[in-house]
Design a protein around this motif. Structure first.
Motif, short mmCIF file in Angstrom:
data_model
loop_
_atom_site.label_atom_id
_atom_site.label_comp_id
_atom_site.label_asym_id
_atom_site.label_seq_id
_atom_site.Cartn_x
_atom_site.Cartn_y
_atom_site.Cartn_z
N LYS A 181 0.84 -1.20 0.00
CA LYS A 181 0.00 0.00 0.00
C LYS A 181 0.88 1.25 0.00
O LYS A 181 1.80 1.35 0.81
N PRO A 182 0.61 2.20 -0.91
CA PRO A 182 1.43 3.42 -0.89
C PRO A 182 1.25 4.14 0.44
O PRO A 182 0.13 4.21 0.95
N VAL A 202 4.90 10.36 3.71
CA VAL A 202 5.85 10.52 2.60
C VAL A 202 6.62 11.82 2.78
O VAL A 202 7.85 11.86 2.70
N GLY A 222 2.89 11.08 -9.47
CA GLY A 222 3.03 10.68 -8.08
C GLY A 222 3.80 11.69 -7.25
O GLY A 222 3.24 12.34 -6.39
N LYS A 223 5.11 11.82 -7.53
CA LYS A 223 5.93 12.75 -6.75
C LYS A 223 6.82 13.56 -7.68
O LYS A 223 7.08 13.15 -8.81
N SER A 236 9.05 1.33 0.92
CA SER A 236 7.65 1.63 0.58
C SER A 236 7.54 2.93 -0.21
O SER A 236 6.58 3.14 -0.94
N MET A 237 8.54 3.81 -0.07
CA MET A 237 8.49 5.13 -0.72
C MET A 237 8.74 5.06 -2.22
O MET A 237 8.40 5.97 -2.95
N HIS A 292 8.40 3.98 -6.12
CA HIS A 292 7.33 3.58 -7.02
C HIS A 292 7.57 2.14 -7.49
O HIS A 292 8.67 1.80 -7.92
N LYS A 293 6.53 1.31 -7.39
CA LYS A 293 6.71 -0.12 -7.69
C LYS A 293 5.62 -0.70 -8.56
O LYS A 293 4.45 -0.33 -8.43
N HIS A 307 7.75 -7.03 -6.79
CA HIS A 307 7.61 -5.57 -6.69
C HIS A 307 8.93 -4.89 -6.39
O HIS A 307 9.19 -3.79 -6.88
N CYS A 345 12.89 10.30 -7.32
CA CYS A 345 11.66 11.11 -7.29
C CYS A 345 11.69 12.19 -8.36
O CYS A 345 10.70 12.90 -8.57
#
Ligand SMILES: [Zn+2]
Ligand SMILES: [Zn+2]
Ligand SMILES: [Zn+2]
Length: 487
Positions: free
Chosen positions: A20-21, A27, A52-53, A290-291, A293-294, A350, A416
Protein backbone atom coordinates in the motif's frame (compact mmCIF):
# COMPACT_ATOMS: atom_id res chain seq x y z
CA UNK A 1 -17.84 -22.25 -2.39
CA UNK A 2 -14.50 -20.80 -1.56
CA UNK A 3 -12.79 -21.27 1.75
CA UNK A 4 -9.89 -19.14 2.77
CA UNK A 5 -7.60 -20.43 5.43
CA UNK A 6 -7.26 -17.70 8.10
CA UNK A 7 -3.48 -17.95 8.00
CA UNK A 8 -3.45 -17.43 4.24
CA UNK A 9 -5.82 -14.50 4.57
CA UNK A 10 -3.60 -12.90 7.19
CA UNK A 11 -0.54 -13.44 5.00
CA UNK A 12 -2.31 -11.86 2.04
CA UNK A 13 -3.26 -8.89 4.22
CA UNK A 14 0.31 -8.43 5.34
CA UNK A 15 1.51 -8.44 1.76
CA UNK A 16 -1.04 -5.85 0.70
CA UNK A 17 -0.14 -3.72 3.73
CA UNK A 18 3.47 -3.71 2.53
CA UNK A 19 2.42 -2.76 -1.00
CA UNK A 20 0.00 0.00 0.00
CA UNK A 21 1.43 3.42 -0.89
CA UNK A 22 2.22 5.27 2.34
CA UNK A 23 -0.05 8.22 3.30
CA UNK A 24 1.06 11.63 1.90
CA UNK A 25 1.94 13.05 5.29
CA UNK A 26 4.25 10.13 6.03
CA UNK A 27 5.85 10.52 2.60
CA UNK A 28 6.47 14.20 3.22
CA UNK A 29 7.95 13.56 6.65
CA UNK A 30 10.16 10.78 5.36
CA UNK A 31 11.63 12.87 2.55
CA UNK A 32 12.08 15.96 4.77
CA UNK A 33 14.16 13.80 7.10
CA UNK A 34 16.08 12.32 4.24
CA UNK A 35 16.87 15.70 2.66
CA UNK A 36 18.20 16.94 6.00
CA UNK A 37 20.83 14.18 5.87
CA UNK A 38 21.94 15.04 2.34
CA UNK A 39 24.38 17.56 0.94
CA UNK A 40 21.79 19.90 -0.48
CA UNK A 41 20.94 23.60 -0.05
CA UNK A 42 17.23 23.30 -0.53
CA UNK A 43 14.80 21.00 -2.29
CA UNK A 44 11.38 19.59 -1.46
CA UNK A 45 9.60 16.41 -2.48
CA UNK A 46 5.97 17.18 -3.22
CA UNK A 47 3.07 15.19 -4.61
CA UNK A 48 2.73 15.74 -8.33
CA UNK A 49 -0.61 14.83 -9.86
CA UNK A 50 0.54 13.02 -12.92
CA UNK A 51 3.60 11.08 -11.78
CA UNK A 52 3.03 10.68 -8.08
CA UNK A 53 5.93 12.75 -6.75
CA UNK A 54 8.30 15.43 -7.92
CA UNK A 55 11.34 17.28 -6.61
CA UNK A 56 11.04 21.07 -6.34
CA UNK A 57 13.58 23.79 -5.71
CA UNK A 58 13.10 25.34 -2.27
CA UNK A 59 15.37 28.24 -3.27
CA UNK A 60 17.10 29.62 -6.34
CA UNK A 61 19.92 27.61 -7.90
CA UNK A 62 22.56 29.07 -10.22
CA UNK A 63 23.68 27.37 -13.40
CA UNK A 64 26.18 24.55 -12.64
CA UNK A 65 25.36 24.67 -8.97
CA UNK A 66 25.05 21.45 -6.96
CA UNK A 67 21.37 20.68 -6.39
CA UNK A 68 21.77 17.42 -4.50
CA UNK A 69 24.13 14.64 -3.55
CA UNK A 70 22.03 11.55 -3.00
CA UNK A 71 23.15 8.51 -1.06
CA UNK A 72 21.99 5.19 -2.45
CA UNK A 73 19.52 3.00 -0.60
CA UNK A 74 21.18 -0.08 -2.10
CA UNK A 75 23.68 -0.54 -4.87
CA UNK A 76 25.91 -3.17 -6.43
CA UNK A 77 28.88 -3.21 -8.77
CA UNK A 78 28.29 -5.22 -11.94
CA UNK A 79 29.83 -8.66 -11.64
CA UNK A 80 31.91 -8.30 -14.80
CA UNK A 81 33.20 -4.92 -13.61
CA UNK A 82 34.76 -6.45 -10.50
CA UNK A 83 37.87 -7.52 -12.36
CA UNK A 84 38.38 -4.04 -13.76
CA UNK A 85 38.01 -2.05 -10.58
CA UNK A 86 38.56 -2.72 -6.91
CA UNK A 87 36.14 -0.47 -5.06
CA UNK A 88 34.63 -0.18 -1.59
CA UNK A 89 31.61 -2.49 -1.42
CA UNK A 90 29.68 0.13 0.50
CA UNK A 91 30.55 3.58 -0.88
CA UNK A 92 32.15 2.44 -4.18
CA UNK A 93 35.27 4.57 -3.78
CA UNK A 94 38.38 3.13 -5.49
CA UNK A 95 40.66 1.48 -2.95
CA UNK A 96 44.13 -0.03 -2.65
CA UNK A 97 46.58 1.81 -4.87
CA UNK A 98 47.12 2.77 -8.50
CA UNK A 99 49.55 -0.18 -8.66
CA UNK A 100 46.95 -2.60 -7.31
CA UNK A 101 44.29 -1.35 -9.72
CA UNK A 102 46.64 -1.77 -12.70
CA UNK A 103 48.09 -5.05 -11.43
CA UNK A 104 44.67 -6.64 -10.94
CA UNK A 105 43.59 -5.75 -14.45
CA UNK A 106 46.76 -7.14 -16.00
CA UNK A 107 46.41 -10.24 -13.87
CA UNK A 108 42.83 -10.91 -14.98
CA UNK A 109 43.56 -9.89 -18.54
CA UNK A 110 46.01 -12.76 -18.53
CA UNK A 111 43.40 -15.12 -17.18
CA UNK A 112 40.68 -14.32 -19.66
CA UNK A 113 37.36 -12.65 -19.19
CA UNK A 114 35.28 -12.08 -16.09
CA UNK A 115 32.49 -14.26 -17.41
CA UNK A 116 34.83 -17.19 -17.72
CA UNK A 117 36.71 -16.99 -14.51
CA UNK A 118 35.15 -14.60 -12.06
CA UNK A 119 37.29 -12.47 -9.82
CA UNK A 120 39.74 -13.55 -7.18
CA UNK A 121 37.14 -12.41 -4.69
CA UNK A 122 34.77 -14.86 -6.22
CA UNK A 123 34.36 -18.21 -4.62
CA UNK A 124 31.13 -19.39 -6.20
CA UNK A 125 32.70 -21.01 -9.20
CA UNK A 126 32.80 -24.62 -8.19
CA UNK A 127 32.72 -26.41 -11.53
CA UNK A 128 35.02 -27.11 -14.44
CA UNK A 129 36.57 -23.66 -14.52
CA UNK A 130 38.57 -24.56 -11.46
CA UNK A 131 41.05 -26.71 -13.27
CA UNK A 132 41.57 -24.22 -16.04
CA UNK A 133 41.89 -21.46 -13.51
CA UNK A 134 44.46 -23.35 -11.45
CA UNK A 135 46.58 -24.19 -14.45
CA UNK A 136 46.54 -20.57 -15.53
CA UNK A 137 47.55 -19.56 -12.03
CA UNK A 138 50.43 -22.00 -12.26
CA UNK A 139 51.56 -20.59 -15.59
CA UNK A 140 51.32 -17.10 -14.23
CA UNK A 141 53.46 -17.94 -11.25
CA UNK A 142 56.05 -19.75 -13.33
CA UNK A 143 56.32 -17.03 -15.88
CA UNK A 144 59.31 -15.30 -14.33
CA UNK A 145 61.18 -18.60 -14.07
CA UNK A 146 61.35 -19.04 -17.81
CA UNK A 147 57.98 -20.43 -18.77
CA UNK A 148 57.20 -21.76 -22.23
CA UNK A 149 56.50 -19.39 -25.07
CA UNK A 150 52.87 -20.49 -25.29
CA UNK A 151 52.07 -18.87 -21.99
CA UNK A 152 53.21 -15.57 -23.43
CA UNK A 153 50.14 -15.55 -25.59
CA UNK A 154 47.98 -15.92 -22.54
CA UNK A 155 49.85 -13.44 -20.51
CA UNK A 156 51.91 -10.75 -22.24
CA UNK A 157 53.40 -9.31 -19.06
CA UNK A 158 55.77 -11.15 -16.69
CA UNK A 159 53.69 -12.62 -13.90
CA UNK A 160 56.15 -11.65 -11.21
CA UNK A 161 56.00 -8.00 -12.24
CA UNK A 162 52.23 -8.11 -12.00
CA UNK A 163 52.44 -9.77 -8.61
CA UNK A 164 54.89 -7.16 -7.36
CA UNK A 165 52.52 -4.47 -8.55
CA UNK A 166 49.69 -6.03 -6.60
CA UNK A 167 51.61 -6.65 -3.41
CA UNK A 168 53.15 -3.20 -3.32
CA UNK A 169 56.77 -4.11 -4.12
CA UNK A 170 56.71 -2.07 -7.30
CA UNK A 171 55.89 1.61 -6.90
CA UNK A 172 55.05 3.51 -10.07
CA UNK A 173 56.39 7.05 -10.51
CA UNK A 174 54.11 9.82 -9.14
CA UNK A 175 51.51 7.30 -7.95
CA UNK A 176 51.71 8.94 -4.52
CA UNK A 177 49.82 11.88 -6.05
CA UNK A 178 46.87 9.52 -6.46
CA UNK A 179 46.88 7.74 -3.15
CA UNK A 180 43.82 5.63 -2.40
CA UNK A 181 42.51 4.38 0.94
CA UNK A 182 43.97 0.93 1.77
CA UNK A 183 41.58 -1.97 1.26
CA UNK A 184 39.90 -3.19 4.45
CA UNK A 185 38.73 -6.81 4.24
CA UNK A 186 35.32 -8.01 5.37
CA UNK A 187 35.35 -9.07 9.03
CA UNK A 188 33.03 -11.95 8.13
CA UNK A 189 35.84 -13.56 6.18
CA UNK A 190 34.15 -13.83 2.78
CA UNK A 191 37.11 -12.43 0.84
CA UNK A 192 34.46 -11.00 -1.47
CA UNK A 193 33.75 -7.61 0.07
CA UNK A 194 36.41 -4.92 0.48
CA UNK A 195 36.05 -1.51 2.02
CA UNK A 196 37.70 1.91 2.06
CA UNK A 197 37.44 2.13 5.84
CA UNK A 198 36.36 0.34 8.97
CA UNK A 199 33.30 2.56 9.13
CA UNK A 200 32.16 1.48 5.65
CA UNK A 201 32.79 -2.17 6.61
CA UNK A 202 30.68 -1.77 9.74
CA UNK A 203 27.93 0.17 7.99
CA UNK A 204 27.66 -2.49 5.27
CA UNK A 205 27.68 -5.30 7.83
CA UNK A 206 24.88 -3.63 9.77
CA UNK A 207 22.80 -2.67 6.79
CA UNK A 208 22.83 -5.97 4.87
CA UNK A 209 26.14 -7.79 4.56
CA UNK A 210 25.83 -9.68 7.87
CA UNK A 211 23.06 -11.69 6.18
CA UNK A 212 24.71 -11.88 2.77
CA UNK A 213 28.32 -12.62 3.74
CA UNK A 214 29.66 -15.97 2.56
CA UNK A 215 32.55 -16.02 5.03
CA UNK A 216 33.19 -18.45 7.87
CA UNK A 217 31.19 -16.31 10.28
CA UNK A 218 28.07 -17.49 8.44
CA UNK A 219 26.41 -20.86 9.03
CA UNK A 220 27.60 -23.63 6.63
CA UNK A 221 24.22 -24.49 5.10
CA UNK A 222 23.47 -20.85 4.70
CA UNK A 223 26.79 -20.21 2.93
CA UNK A 224 26.25 -22.93 0.40
CA UNK A 225 22.72 -21.73 -0.34
CA UNK A 226 23.91 -18.15 -0.55
CA UNK A 227 26.63 -19.06 -3.04
CA UNK A 228 24.00 -20.71 -5.22
CA UNK A 229 21.83 -17.61 -5.07
CA UNK A 230 24.78 -15.32 -5.94
CA UNK A 231 25.86 -17.55 -8.80
CA UNK A 232 22.34 -17.56 -10.22
CA UNK A 233 22.17 -13.74 -10.01
CA UNK A 234 25.59 -13.38 -11.65
CA UNK A 235 24.53 -15.66 -14.47
CA UNK A 236 21.09 -14.11 -15.01
CA UNK A 237 20.52 -10.61 -13.67
CA UNK A 238 22.40 -8.73 -10.97
CA UNK A 239 19.19 -6.89 -10.09
CA UNK A 240 18.52 -9.93 -7.83
CA UNK A 241 21.53 -8.97 -5.72
CA UNK A 242 19.98 -5.57 -5.12
CA UNK A 243 16.69 -7.20 -4.18
CA UNK A 244 18.54 -9.47 -1.72
CA UNK A 245 20.13 -6.38 -0.17
CA UNK A 246 16.73 -4.74 0.21
CA UNK A 247 15.27 -7.83 1.89
CA UNK A 248 18.30 -8.28 4.15
CA UNK A 249 18.32 -4.67 5.23
CA UNK A 250 14.59 -4.80 5.97
CA UNK A 251 15.07 -7.94 8.10
CA UNK A 252 17.96 -6.35 9.98
CA UNK A 253 16.01 -3.13 10.58
CA UNK A 254 13.05 -5.23 11.78
CA UNK A 255 15.26 -7.07 14.29
CA UNK A 256 16.65 -3.79 15.55
CA UNK A 257 13.17 -2.28 15.99
CA UNK A 258 12.04 -5.40 17.78
CA UNK A 259 14.93 -5.23 20.19
CA UNK A 260 14.34 -1.55 20.97
CA UNK A 261 10.69 -2.33 21.36
CA UNK A 262 11.35 -5.06 23.93
CA UNK A 263 13.72 -2.81 25.83
CA UNK A 264 11.02 -0.15 26.01
CA UNK A 265 8.49 -2.70 27.08
CA UNK A 266 10.72 -3.71 29.97
CA UNK A 267 11.24 -0.11 30.99
CA UNK A 268 7.62 1.03 30.92
CA UNK A 269 5.73 -2.20 31.54
CA UNK A 270 3.32 -3.29 28.85
CA UNK A 271 0.53 -0.74 29.31
CA UNK A 272 2.28 2.24 27.70
CA UNK A 273 3.58 0.55 24.64
CA UNK A 274 2.05 1.32 21.28
CA UNK A 275 1.09 -1.29 18.70
CA UNK A 276 3.69 -4.00 18.86
CA UNK A 277 2.40 -6.59 16.41
CA UNK A 278 4.96 -8.08 14.06
CA UNK A 279 3.47 -6.48 10.99
CA UNK A 280 3.66 -2.95 12.38
CA UNK A 281 7.36 -3.39 13.12
CA UNK A 282 7.88 -4.93 9.72
CA UNK A 283 6.06 -2.00 8.09
CA UNK A 284 8.31 0.40 9.96
CA UNK A 285 11.39 -1.51 8.77
CA UNK A 286 10.02 -1.53 5.22
CA UNK A 287 9.35 2.24 5.15
CA UNK A 288 12.34 3.32 3.01
CA UNK A 289 11.35 0.74 0.39
CA UNK A 290 7.65 1.63 0.58
CA UNK A 291 8.49 5.13 -0.72
CA UNK A 292 9.71 3.90 -4.10
CA UNK A 293 7.33 3.58 -7.02
CA UNK A 294 6.71 -0.12 -7.69
CA UNK A 295 5.06 -2.52 -10.07
CA UNK A 296 5.52 -6.24 -10.53
CA UNK A 297 8.71 -6.86 -12.47
CA UNK A 298 7.16 -9.22 -15.02
CA UNK A 299 4.36 -6.70 -15.64
CA UNK A 300 6.52 -3.59 -16.05
CA UNK A 301 9.62 -4.92 -17.81
CA UNK A 302 9.81 -3.65 -21.40
CA UNK A 303 9.40 -6.26 -24.09
CA UNK A 304 12.85 -6.74 -25.68
CA UNK A 305 13.15 -5.89 -29.39
CA UNK A 306 13.88 -9.50 -30.31
CA UNK A 307 10.69 -10.80 -28.70
CA UNK A 308 7.66 -10.81 -30.96
CA UNK A 309 4.52 -9.18 -29.58
CA UNK A 310 2.66 -12.48 -29.97
CA UNK A 311 5.12 -14.08 -27.52
CA UNK A 312 4.62 -11.42 -24.90
CA UNK A 313 2.63 -13.57 -22.49
CA UNK A 314 5.23 -16.35 -22.66
CA UNK A 315 8.01 -13.82 -22.13
CA UNK A 316 6.35 -12.35 -19.04
CA UNK A 317 5.75 -15.83 -17.67
CA UNK A 318 9.42 -16.65 -18.18
CA UNK A 319 10.48 -13.53 -16.29
CA UNK A 320 8.14 -14.45 -13.46
CA UNK A 321 9.66 -17.94 -13.32
CA UNK A 322 13.15 -16.49 -13.26
CA UNK A 323 12.21 -14.33 -10.27
CA UNK A 324 10.61 -17.35 -8.59
CA UNK A 325 13.79 -19.39 -9.07
CA UNK A 326 15.94 -16.63 -7.63
CA UNK A 327 13.58 -16.18 -4.67
CA UNK A 328 13.71 -19.90 -3.84
CA UNK A 329 17.50 -19.74 -3.70
CA UNK A 330 17.44 -16.63 -1.54
CA UNK A 331 14.88 -18.19 0.76
CA UNK A 332 17.10 -21.23 1.27
CA UNK A 333 19.87 -18.86 2.30
CA UNK A 334 18.34 -16.23 4.56
CA UNK A 335 14.67 -17.04 5.28
CA UNK A 336 13.29 -15.48 8.46
CA UNK A 337 9.87 -16.71 9.60
CA UNK A 338 9.04 -13.41 11.32
CA UNK A 339 9.57 -11.54 8.05
CA UNK A 340 7.86 -14.14 5.89
CA UNK A 341 5.89 -11.69 3.68
CA UNK A 342 9.22 -10.38 2.35
CA UNK A 343 9.82 -13.82 0.85
CA UNK A 344 6.59 -13.90 -1.14
CA UNK A 345 6.89 -13.75 -4.91
CA UNK A 346 4.51 -10.78 -4.88
CA UNK A 347 6.89 -8.68 -2.76
CA UNK A 348 10.03 -9.95 -4.50
CA UNK A 349 8.49 -9.09 -7.87
CA UNK A 350 7.61 -5.57 -6.69
CA UNK A 351 11.09 -4.92 -5.28
CA UNK A 352 12.69 -5.93 -8.56
CA UNK A 353 10.06 -3.90 -10.43
CA UNK A 354 11.03 -0.88 -8.35
CA UNK A 355 14.58 -1.24 -9.64
CA UNK A 356 13.39 -1.84 -13.18
CA UNK A 357 11.46 1.44 -13.10
CA UNK A 358 13.83 3.55 -11.01
CA UNK A 359 17.29 2.10 -10.98
CA UNK A 360 20.11 4.28 -12.06
CA UNK A 361 23.55 3.64 -13.29
CA UNK A 362 26.19 3.73 -10.66
CA UNK A 363 29.37 5.21 -12.12
CA UNK A 364 32.62 6.19 -10.41
CA UNK A 365 35.50 7.48 -12.51
CA UNK A 366 38.77 5.59 -12.22
CA UNK A 367 41.88 7.22 -10.76
CA UNK A 368 43.93 5.14 -13.23
CA UNK A 369 42.76 7.41 -16.03
CA UNK A 370 43.82 10.50 -14.06
CA UNK A 371 47.13 8.89 -13.31
CA UNK A 372 48.09 8.26 -16.94
CA UNK A 373 46.84 11.71 -17.95
CA UNK A 374 49.01 13.19 -15.24
CA UNK A 375 52.07 11.33 -16.56
CA UNK A 376 51.24 12.51 -20.06
CA UNK A 377 51.06 16.12 -18.88
CA UNK A 378 54.45 16.11 -17.12
CA UNK A 379 57.22 18.40 -18.41
CA UNK A 380 59.20 16.73 -21.20
CA UNK A 381 62.15 15.36 -19.22
CA UNK A 382 60.09 14.08 -16.30
CA UNK A 383 57.64 12.54 -18.69
CA UNK A 384 60.41 10.74 -20.62
CA UNK A 385 61.77 9.38 -17.37
CA UNK A 386 58.40 8.29 -15.98
CA UNK A 387 57.22 6.71 -19.22
CA UNK A 388 60.17 4.33 -19.29
CA UNK A 389 58.35 2.60 -16.46
CA UNK A 390 54.71 3.41 -17.13
CA UNK A 391 54.58 2.93 -20.93
CA UNK A 392 54.81 -0.90 -20.88
CA UNK A 393 51.92 -1.03 -18.43
CA UNK A 394 49.84 1.35 -20.50
CA UNK A 395 50.54 -0.73 -23.61
CA UNK A 396 49.70 -3.97 -21.84
CA UNK A 397 46.42 -2.54 -20.57
CA UNK A 398 45.47 -1.67 -24.13
CA UNK A 399 42.95 0.81 -25.46
CA UNK A 400 40.59 0.77 -22.52
CA UNK A 401 43.40 1.20 -20.04
CA UNK A 402 41.01 2.76 -17.60
CA UNK A 403 37.54 1.46 -16.86
CA UNK A 404 35.19 3.21 -14.48
CA UNK A 405 33.32 1.43 -11.72
CA UNK A 406 29.91 0.47 -13.05
CA UNK A 407 26.86 -0.92 -11.36
CA UNK A 408 23.25 -0.21 -10.50
CA UNK A 409 21.80 1.51 -7.51
CA UNK A 410 18.58 2.92 -6.17
CA UNK A 411 18.78 6.56 -5.11
CA UNK A 412 15.71 7.51 -3.05
CA UNK A 413 15.67 11.23 -3.87
CA UNK A 414 16.97 11.13 -7.40
CA UNK A 415 14.34 8.52 -8.22
CA UNK A 416 11.66 11.11 -7.29
CA UNK A 417 12.93 13.45 -10.01
CA UNK A 418 10.72 13.47 -13.04
CA UNK A 419 11.84 13.36 -16.63
CA UNK A 420 11.89 16.20 -19.11
CA UNK A 421 13.41 16.30 -22.60
CA UNK A 422 14.46 19.89 -21.79
CA UNK A 423 15.65 19.23 -18.23
CA UNK A 424 16.97 21.93 -15.90
CA UNK A 425 19.33 19.54 -14.08
CA UNK A 426 21.41 16.47 -14.77
CA UNK A 427 23.35 13.76 -13.00
CA UNK A 428 26.98 14.70 -13.40
CA UNK A 429 30.05 13.68 -11.45
CA UNK A 430 32.44 16.52 -10.76
CA UNK A 431 36.18 16.18 -10.20
CA UNK A 432 35.66 15.78 -6.45
CA UNK A 433 32.83 13.23 -6.67
CA UNK A 434 34.77 10.04 -6.13
CA UNK A 435 32.22 7.70 -4.63
CA UNK A 436 28.90 6.09 -5.54
CA UNK A 437 26.66 8.99 -4.53
CA UNK A 438 24.50 10.54 -7.22
CA UNK A 439 25.33 14.16 -7.96
CA UNK A 440 22.68 16.41 -9.47
CA UNK A 441 23.84 19.70 -10.97
CA UNK A 442 21.69 22.58 -12.29
CA UNK A 443 21.93 22.82 -16.08
CA UNK A 444 20.49 26.32 -16.06
CA UNK A 445 19.26 28.65 -13.33
CA UNK A 446 16.39 27.06 -11.39
CA UNK A 447 14.15 29.38 -9.44
CA UNK A 448 12.47 28.68 -6.13
CA UNK A 449 9.31 26.63 -6.54
CA UNK A 450 10.28 25.28 -9.97
CA UNK A 451 10.31 21.51 -10.48
CA UNK A 452 13.79 19.99 -10.81
CA UNK A 453 13.82 17.69 -13.84
CA UNK A 454 16.42 15.38 -15.35
CA UNK A 455 16.40 13.47 -18.62
CA UNK A 456 16.08 9.69 -18.36
CA UNK A 457 17.20 9.29 -21.97
CA UNK A 458 19.62 10.99 -24.34
CA UNK A 459 17.74 14.22 -24.98
CA UNK A 460 19.56 14.78 -28.28
CA UNK A 461 17.60 11.91 -29.84
CA UNK A 462 14.69 12.74 -32.15
CA UNK A 463 11.13 12.83 -30.80
CA UNK A 464 10.10 9.31 -31.84
CA UNK A 465 13.17 7.62 -30.43
CA UNK A 466 12.84 9.48 -27.15
CA UNK A 467 9.21 8.51 -26.81
CA UNK A 468 10.02 4.87 -27.60
CA UNK A 469 12.69 4.76 -24.89
CA UNK A 470 10.49 6.54 -22.38
CA UNK A 471 7.72 4.03 -23.02
CA UNK A 472 10.00 1.55 -21.24
CA UNK A 473 9.58 3.69 -18.13
CA UNK A 474 5.84 3.40 -18.56
CA UNK A 475 4.86 6.92 -19.63
CA UNK A 476 4.37 9.22 -22.59
CA UNK A 477 6.41 12.38 -22.26
CA UNK A 478 4.40 15.61 -22.33
CA UNK A 479 7.22 18.02 -21.59
CA UNK A 480 7.08 21.44 -23.34
CA UNK A 481 9.54 20.24 -25.97
CA UNK A 482 7.58 17.06 -26.77
CA UNK A 483 4.31 18.98 -26.97
CA UNK A 484 5.90 21.41 -29.40
CA UNK A 485 7.58 18.72 -31.52
CA UNK A 486 4.44 16.62 -31.64
CA UNK A 487 2.43 19.56 -32.92
ZN1 LIG B 1 33.73 3.12 1.57
ZN1 LIG C 1 31.75 -10.67 3.94
ZN1 LIG D 1 9.66 15.17 -23.58
Amino acid sequence: METICPIDAQFANEISALLKPPPPLQVQEYFENLISTRQCRGIKVKPNGEFGKGVYAALDFKEDELVLKDQMLVGAQHYSNKIDCLVCSFCFRFIGSIELQIGRRLYFQGLGTAENHGSDMDCCDPDSHDEEYNSLMEKLKNFGEGASSSSKEIFPFPGEVVESLMNGEVVLPYSKEFSLPPAVTCGGGCGEAFYCSKSCAEADWESSHSLLCTGERAEPLHTEALLKFIQHANETNDIFLLAAKVISSTILRYRKFKMTHFEEQEKFATSNVSDCSGISLLLEAWKPVSMGHKRRWWDCIALPDDVDASDEAAFRKQIRELAFMSLQLLKAAIFDKECEPLFSLEIYGHIIGMFELNNLDLVVESPVEDYFLYIDDLPYCEKQEAEKITRPFLDALGDDYSVCCQGTAFFPLQSCMNHSCCPNARAFKREEDRDGQATIIALNPISKGEEVTISYVDEDLPFDERQALLADYGFKCKCPRCLEEEA
